[in-house]
Design an enzyme around this catalytic site. Structure first.
Site, PDB file in Angstrom:
ATOM      1  N   ASP A  81      14.517   7.757  19.057  1.00 51.70           N
ATOM      2  CA  ASP A  81      13.113   7.346  19.017  1.00 51.70           C
ATOM      3  C   ASP A  81      13.030   5.813  18.922  1.00 51.70           C
ATOM      4  OD1 ASP A  81      10.326   7.643  18.686  1.00 51.70           O
ATOM      5  OD2 ASP A  81      10.506   7.743  16.492  1.00 51.70           O
ATOM      6  N   HIS A  82      12.253   5.186  19.768  1.00 49.17           N
ATOM      7  CA  HIS A  82      12.042   3.730  19.745  1.00 49.17           C
ATOM      8  C   HIS A  82      13.343   2.914  19.753  1.00 49.17           C
ATOM      9  CE1 HIS A  82       7.683   3.779  19.292  1.00 49.17           C
ATOM     10  NE2 HIS A  82       7.822   4.737  18.397  1.00 49.17           N
ATOM     11  N   GLU A 133       7.991   3.160  26.961  1.00 53.99           N
ATOM     12  CA  GLU A 133       6.640   2.950  26.413  1.00 53.99           C
ATOM     13  C   GLU A 133       5.950   1.838  27.173  1.00 53.99           C
ATOM     14  OE1 GLU A 133       6.254   2.702  22.104  1.00 53.99           O
ATOM     15  OE2 GLU A 133       4.757   1.120  22.285  1.00 53.99           O
ATOM     16  N   HIS A 207       2.445   8.914  20.589  1.00 58.82           N
ATOM     17  CA  HIS A 207       3.061   8.461  19.333  1.00 58.82           C
ATOM     18  C   HIS A 207       1.981   8.346  18.259  1.00 58.82           C
ATOM     19  CE1 HIS A 207       7.207   7.029  20.543  1.00 58.82           C
ATOM     20  NE2 HIS A 207       6.699   7.478  21.672  1.00 58.82           N
ATOM     21  N   GLY A 208       2.438   8.174  17.010  1.00 61.90           N
ATOM     22  CA  GLY A 208       1.485   7.979  15.917  1.00 61.90           C
ATOM     23  C   GLY A 208       0.541   9.158  15.772  1.00 61.90           C
ATOM     24  N   SER A 210       0.524  11.706  13.550  1.00 60.33           N
ATOM     25  CA  SER A 210       0.173  12.209  12.213  1.00 60.33           C
ATOM     26  C   SER A 210      -1.241  11.765  11.874  1.00 60.33           C
ATOM     27  CB  SER A 210       1.119  11.628  11.153  1.00 60.33           C
ATOM     28  OG  SER A 210       2.433  12.069  11.364  1.00 60.33           O
ATOM     29  N   ASN A 229       4.776  12.968  18.888  1.00 59.14           N
ATOM     30  CA  ASN A 229       5.667  12.462  17.843  1.00 59.14           C
ATOM     31  C   ASN A 229       5.020  12.535  16.467  1.00 59.14           C
ATOM     32  OD1 ASN A 229       7.189  11.749  20.049  1.00 59.14           O
ATOM     33  ND2 ASN A 229       7.569   9.657  19.382  1.00 59.14           N
ATOM     34  N   THR A 232       5.021  10.638   9.867  1.00 59.06           N
ATOM     35  CA  THR A 232       4.305  10.434   8.600  1.00 59.06           C
ATOM     36  C   THR A 232       3.868  11.742   7.921  1.00 59.06           C
ATOM     37  OG1 THR A 232       3.559   8.284   9.385  1.00 59.06           O
ATOM     38  CG2 THR A 232       2.309   9.245   7.575  1.00 59.06           C
TER      39      THR A 232
HETATM   40  O1  G3H Z   1       7.875   7.586  16.992  1.00 58.52           O
HETATM   41  C1  G3H Z   1       7.439   8.235  16.027  1.00 58.52           C
HETATM   42  C2  G3H Z   1       6.035   8.454  15.846  1.00 58.52           C
HETATM   43  O2  G3H Z   1       5.245   7.909  16.797  1.00 58.52           O
HETATM   44  C3  G3H Z   1       5.505   8.994  14.593  1.00 58.52           C
HETATM   45  O3  G3H Z   1       4.273   8.451  14.217  1.00 58.52           O
HETATM   46  O4  G3H Z   1       4.555   8.467  11.747  1.00 58.52           O
HETATM   47  O5  G3H Z   1       2.332   8.194  12.779  1.00 58.52           O
HETATM   48  O6  G3H Z   1       3.500  10.391  12.899  1.00 58.52           O
HETATM   49  P1  G3H Z   1       3.615   8.909  12.826  1.00 58.52           P
HETATM   50 ZN    ZN Z   2       6.399   6.124  17.752  1.00 57.21          ZN
END
Ligand code: G3H
Ligand code: ZN
Length: 283
Positions: A81-82, A133, A207-208, A210, A229, A232
């Site tokens: 990831d990333h 990305e 992504h992001g 959560s 993804n 969090t």
């Molecule tokens: O690459 C991982 C994520 O984009 C997780 O994002 O922590 O906001 O769920 P998050």
């Molecule tokens: Zn991410």
């Protein structure tokens, strides 16, 4: 069984559902994800960030992930990831990851295309799938910090050019989500997801994810998001369960007793996500 990322995501792309990619840092987290996947009969992606690899060591993460995948009755991909630098990505490929992300979003378009192409040339030669990305996702993911003011949405025309020139397998797009805990409710640009999907016609990654409301996730999936993804939300489930257990059992010193409920709490959250994303029953 261990499979490539594209094997999992191609089916999701064709049949209009999404697969969860959950961040792993230790054995309990890997087990929680695999048990959730087996109990819901769902394909799944185990992913490790650079921070996770620094914490546990690439050898441990690779060994845990591959063992879990081989023992699992459902398809499992092991994903970086990333990944922000070429050498890190190569290290993961050498350790048996079946999918990698090269995050060149800090570069201008041409620089991002160049580093993505370089990774893809090697990864595809050895059968490893690649995520890139385009646009800049705000927030904090381990050691990658993008100030909200620097976050930029993905341009659909750039996405088309990017995909044509790189031949990337799946693309992470910036459409209003951010890494970490949200202060307010995130507002997703659904029209942008729809346009990008029509223009690139490959699996798209959110992504992001959560803390994004369920209805927004459902809509994003219906418009073409195929990999979601989550980090969090898992961290919160895990650490809240540990806090609760220790509050009730302050004298307990057995790591198994402390981590067991944390693993179960995390597993319940993952199962809910698998149902929501539509991957349950797709293995
Ligand atoms: O690459 C991982 C994520 O984009 C997780 O994002 O922590 O906001 O769920 P998050
Ligand atoms: Zn991410």
């Amino acid at each position: 069984m261990l499979v490539t990322g594209i094997e999992i995501l191609q089916d999701a792309h064709k049949n209009n559902y999404a697969v969860g990619a959950f961040n792993v840092n230790n054995m309990e987290i890997v087990q929680a994800i695999i048990e959730a996947a087996e109990e819901t009969n769902s394909p799944v992606i185990l992913q490790a960030s650079q921070g996770g690899l620094k914490y546990a060591g690439v050898e441990y993460i690779a060994a845990l992930g591959k063992l879990a995948a081989e023992k699992a009755k459902v398809p499992v991909a092991l994903h970086l990831d990333h990944g922000t630098d070429f050498d890190q990505v190569m290290l993961c490929i050498r350790h048996g990851f079946s999918s990698v992300m090269i995050d060149g979003s800090r570069f201008e378009l041409e620089g991002n295309i160049a580093i993505t192409k370089k990774v893809i040339e090697v990864a595809h030669a050895v059968g490893v799938s690649v995520e890139a990305e385009l646009g800049k996702i705000g927030g904090t993911e381990d050691d990658i910090v993008v100030d909200e003011r620097d976050a930029t949405f993905t341009d659909p025309k750039e996405a088309k050019k990017f995909v044509e020139e790189t031949n990337v397998d799946y693309l992470a797009i910036a459409v209003g989500t951010a890494h970490g805990v949200y202060k307010g409710e995130p507002k997703l640009d659904f029209e942008r997801i729809k346009t990008i999907k029509e223009m690139v016609n490959i699996p798209l990654v959110l992504h992001g994810s959560s803390g994004v409301p369920k209805e927004a996730i459902e809509k994003a999936v219906s418009l073409g998001i195929n990999k979601i993804n989550i980090d969090t939300d898992l961290r919160m489930a895990f650490s809240n369960a540990i806090k609760d257990f220790l509050k009730e059992n302050p004298d307990n010193i057995d790591p198994r007793k402390i981590l067991g409920p944390a693993k179960e709490a995390m597993k319940e959250v993952i199962k809910e996500k698998m149902e929501l994303f539509g991957s349950a029953g797709r293995a």
